[in-house]
Design a protein around this motif. Sequence first.
Motif, PDB file in Angstrom:
ATOM      1  N   ALA A  86       0.477  -1.221  -0.159  1.00  0.00           N
ATOM      2  CA  ALA A  86      -0.027   0.041   0.263  1.00  0.00           C
ATOM      3  C   ALA A  86       1.043   1.403  -0.656  1.00  0.00           C
ATOM      4  O   ALA A  86       1.764   1.640   1.022  1.00  0.00           O
ATOM      5  N   ALA A  87       0.554   2.114  -0.654  1.00  0.00           N
ATOM      6  CA  ALA A  87       1.614   3.278  -0.579  1.00  0.00           C
ATOM      7  C   ALA A  87       0.642   4.114   0.221  1.00  0.00           C
ATOM      8  O   ALA A  87       0.262   4.014   0.713  1.00  0.00           O
ATOM      9  N   PRO A  88       1.795   5.007   1.074  1.00  0.00           N
ATOM     10  CA  PRO A  88       1.594   5.349   2.343  1.00  0.00           C
ATOM     11  C   PRO A  88       1.201   6.359   2.609  1.00  0.00           C
ATOM     12  O   PRO A  88       0.880   7.303   3.054  1.00  0.00           O
ATOM     13  N   ALA A  89       1.437   7.583   1.356  1.00  0.00           N
ATOM     14  CA  ALA A  89       0.401   8.319   1.001  1.00  0.00           C
ATOM     15  C   ALA A  89       0.711   9.305   0.037  1.00  0.00           C
ATOM     16  O   ALA A  89       1.134   8.636  -1.125  1.00  0.00           O
ATOM     17  N   ASP A  90      -0.046   9.926   0.031  1.00  0.00           N
ATOM     18  CA  ASP A  90      -0.502  10.672  -1.839  1.00  0.00           C
ATOM     19  C   ASP A  90       0.877  11.075  -2.216  1.00  0.00           C
ATOM     20  O   ASP A  90       1.829  11.730  -1.679  1.00  0.00           O
ATOM     21  N   GLN A  91       0.979  10.870  -3.934  1.00  0.00           N
ATOM     22  CA  GLN A  91       2.453  10.797  -4.400  1.00  0.00           C
ATOM     23  C   GLN A  91       3.365  10.269  -3.786  1.00  0.00           C
ATOM     24  O   GLN A  91       4.702  10.637  -3.844  1.00  0.00           O
ATOM     25  N   VAL A  92       3.593   8.904  -2.728  1.00  0.00           N
ATOM     26  CA  VAL A  92       4.846   8.253  -2.669  1.00  0.00           C
ATOM     27  C   VAL A  92       4.237   6.683  -3.210  1.00  0.00           C
ATOM     28  O   VAL A  92       3.189   6.803  -2.206  1.00  0.00           O
ATOM     29  N   VAL A  93       5.379   6.059  -2.951  1.00  0.00           N
ATOM     30  CA  VAL A  93       5.632   5.180  -3.444  1.00  0.00           C
ATOM     31  C   VAL A  93       5.915   3.707  -2.754  1.00  0.00           C
ATOM     32  O   VAL A  93       6.691   5.018  -2.330  1.00  0.00           O
ATOM     33  N   PRO A  94       6.078   2.847  -2.613  1.00  0.00           N
ATOM     34  CA  PRO A  94       6.938   1.508  -1.348  1.00  0.00           C
ATOM     35  C   PRO A  94       7.729   2.024  -1.825  1.00  0.00           C
ATOM     36  O   PRO A  94       7.886   1.747  -3.394  1.00  0.00           O
ATOM     37  N   THR A  95       8.643   1.667  -1.673  1.00  0.00           N
ATOM     38  CA  THR A  95      10.428   1.300  -1.977  1.00  0.00           C
ATOM     39  C   THR A  95      10.335  -0.070  -2.783  1.00  0.00           C
ATOM     40  O   THR A  95       9.157  -0.557  -2.485  1.00  0.00           O
ATOM     41  N   GLY A  96      11.036   0.175  -3.989  1.00  0.00           N
ATOM     42  CA  GLY A  96      11.343  -0.707  -4.713  1.00  0.00           C
ATOM     43  C   GLY A  96      10.374  -1.162  -5.496  1.00  0.00           C
ATOM     44  O   GLY A  96       9.760  -2.181  -6.224  1.00  0.00           O
ATOM     45  N   PHE A  97       9.313  -0.388  -5.496  1.00  0.00           N
ATOM     46  CA  PHE A  97       8.331  -0.130  -6.679  1.00  0.00           C
ATOM     47  C   PHE A  97       8.988  -0.858  -7.928  1.00  0.00           C
ATOM     48  O   PHE A  97       9.726  -0.343  -8.141  1.00  0.00           O
ATOM     49  N   TYR A  98       7.763  -1.109  -8.559  1.00  0.00           N
ATOM     50  CA  TYR A  98       8.424  -1.813 -10.213  1.00  0.00           C
ATOM     51  C   TYR A  98       7.613  -0.906 -10.931  1.00  0.00           C
ATOM     52  O   TYR A  98       7.051   0.233 -11.401  1.00  0.00           O
ATOM     53  N   SER A  99       8.952  -0.193 -12.192  1.00  0.00           N
ATOM     54  CA  SER A  99       9.253   1.362 -13.068  1.00  0.00           C
ATOM     55  C   SER A  99       8.568   0.098 -14.136  1.00  0.00           C
ATOM     56  O   SER A  99       9.827  -0.210 -14.542  1.00  0.00           O
ATOM     57  N   THR A 100       7.499   0.584 -14.715  1.00  0.00           N
ATOM     58  CA  THR A 100       7.198   0.052 -16.119  1.00  0.00           C
ATOM     59  C   THR A 100       7.422   0.263 -17.237  1.00  0.00           C
ATOM     60  O   THR A 100       8.658   1.839 -17.180  1.00  0.00           O
ATOM     61  N   THR A 101       7.972  -0.470 -17.835  1.00  0.00           N
ATOM     62  CA  THR A 101       8.330  -0.302 -19.921  1.00  0.00           C
ATOM     63  C   THR A 101       7.131   0.029 -20.267  1.00  0.00           C
ATOM     64  O   THR A 101       6.343   0.121 -19.715  1.00  0.00           O
ATOM     65  N   ASN A 102       7.012   0.416 -22.070  1.00  0.00           N
ATOM     66  CA  ASN A 102       6.007   0.824 -22.580  1.00  0.00           C
ATOM     67  C   ASN A 102       5.847  -1.087 -23.335  1.00  0.00           C
ATOM     68  O   ASN A 102       5.306  -0.398 -24.555  1.00  0.00           O
ATOM     69  N   HIS A 103       6.300  -1.779 -22.683  1.00  0.00           N
ATOM     70  CA  HIS A 103       5.362  -2.838 -23.466  1.00  0.00           C
ATOM     71  C   HIS A 103       4.031  -3.236 -22.659  1.00  0.00           C
ATOM     72  O   HIS A 103       4.238  -3.789 -21.612  1.00  0.00           O
ATOM     73  N   PRO A 104       3.249  -3.863 -23.774  1.00  0.00           N
ATOM     74  CA  PRO A 104       2.677  -5.300 -23.097  1.00  0.00           C
ATOM     75  C   PRO A 104       2.903  -6.387 -21.881  1.00  0.00           C
ATOM     76  O   PRO A 104       4.108  -6.503 -21.908  1.00  0.00           O
ATOM     77  N   THR A 105       1.975  -5.594 -20.861  1.00  0.00           N
ATOM     78  CA  THR A 105       2.692  -5.952 -19.269  1.00  0.00           C
ATOM     79  C   THR A 105       1.172  -7.021 -18.704  1.00  0.00           C
ATOM     80  O   THR A 105       0.308  -7.259 -18.795  1.00  0.00           O
ATOM     81  N   GLN A 106       1.900  -7.873 -17.980  1.00  0.00           N
ATOM     82  CA  GLN A 106       0.327  -8.883 -16.811  1.00  0.00           C
ATOM     83  C   GLN A 106       0.900  -8.870 -15.791  1.00  0.00           C
ATOM     84  O   GLN A 106       2.587  -9.112 -15.536  1.00  0.00           O
ATOM     85  N   VAL A 107       0.180  -8.648 -14.540  1.00  0.00           N
ATOM     86  CA  VAL A 107       0.704  -9.101 -13.706  1.00  0.00           C
ATOM     87  C   VAL A 107       0.019 -10.226 -12.831  1.00  0.00           C
ATOM     88  O   VAL A 107      -0.737 -10.560 -12.982  1.00  0.00           O
TER      89      VAL A 107
END
Length: 409
Positions: A86-107
Amino acid sequence: MTHSRTVELEGHIIDSGMLQQAMGLVMDLEGNFDIEQFDVGTHKEAESYCRMDVMADDEATLQEILHELHQIGANLTDPVDAELVAAPADQVVPTGFYSTTNHPTQVRYEGQWVDVENMEMDCAIVVEDGDSPRAYTKVLNAIEEGDLVVTDEAGIRVDPPERPRDNSGPFGFMQGGVSSERPSESLIRQVADALEQTKEDGGNVLVVAGPAVIHAGAGDDLARLVREGYIDMLSAGNGFATHDIERGLYGTSLGMDMETMEHPRKGHKHHIYTISEVIRAGGISEAVDEGLIKSGVMYECIQNDVSYVLAGSIRDDGPLPETITDAVEAQNAIREQAHEADMVLMLSTLLHSVAVGNCLPSTTKVVCVDINPATVTQLLDRGSSQAIGMVTDIGTFVPSLADKVLDDA
């Protein structure tokens, strides 16, 4: 102690260079690999498959290697559910968040692969729970406290699109990269075919245009394409719109007479006079309605309900009332256009081309045209690998494209 994970690559991994790139990445990052399985496609349509055990002396190095491999489409063979924090605050991502490519992606979520919506690079992935779980990208400034953000590479699958292996199909020419050597007429013909095919398929065409389009005398032909329904959206800056309107009011662009190529007296003031008159009218649309603006690209956009975004910069005079001066607001408006586009024509504008390119998924077809090779190469270097670049005069390209498209109509 050796740390290892197993990854797999599949598709046209040999002729695309993916396999060679993967091996190089592992060795460059001080790792090792063993090929456990390698099935080679033996004809043009056949795909290849490689399962590779990747090893490193420590877990941190292994994770760095896996991250780089993941960016080019290598996926773990033993996927687990994506880790959500869970994001700890507005505009704050968790440490180690996944930074996307521009390719089709699935989770992977609760044992199922979920397509990520609105793919673009350098974003976070947020997952929403429910009967039909969703995953979608969010830029960092849009993150809200409590958003479930994907972290690490586990449970993520990336599928980089491959260029066509031959010239078949309307986008077969897109395998070209950057070229100033090839016959321009041949490439323009293929761009025209691609543009026509996109419209026939019900797709949306976005034009990203710089002021040079007007300065080079190509404004009338771009206006023709808008008028005839081949352009659905326009992304530009205050300068493009100002000089387009200036051309209609005074016959000049940046003070230069477009017919005689001379600089009339007080011509250097025409752009600021233009901005003043449009402000006086209340905006571009109002200026069209009252008959002040009677021709040009912006006129055709108003008359034909073509949506446009004018993103401002620190250098803008005026600016025109429709120019979005808040950088984040402008970026969000550009992002909405980019997500709707099926084909993008980037015409002589470095900063706008890179900005729009950053918002595009790698499945969107892109043609970037500029007389400056740096514009084209910088776009590709920033990650828009699906783009084809043409180093040529925009004043030649746009009229030729319009002639080919409209002659076929």
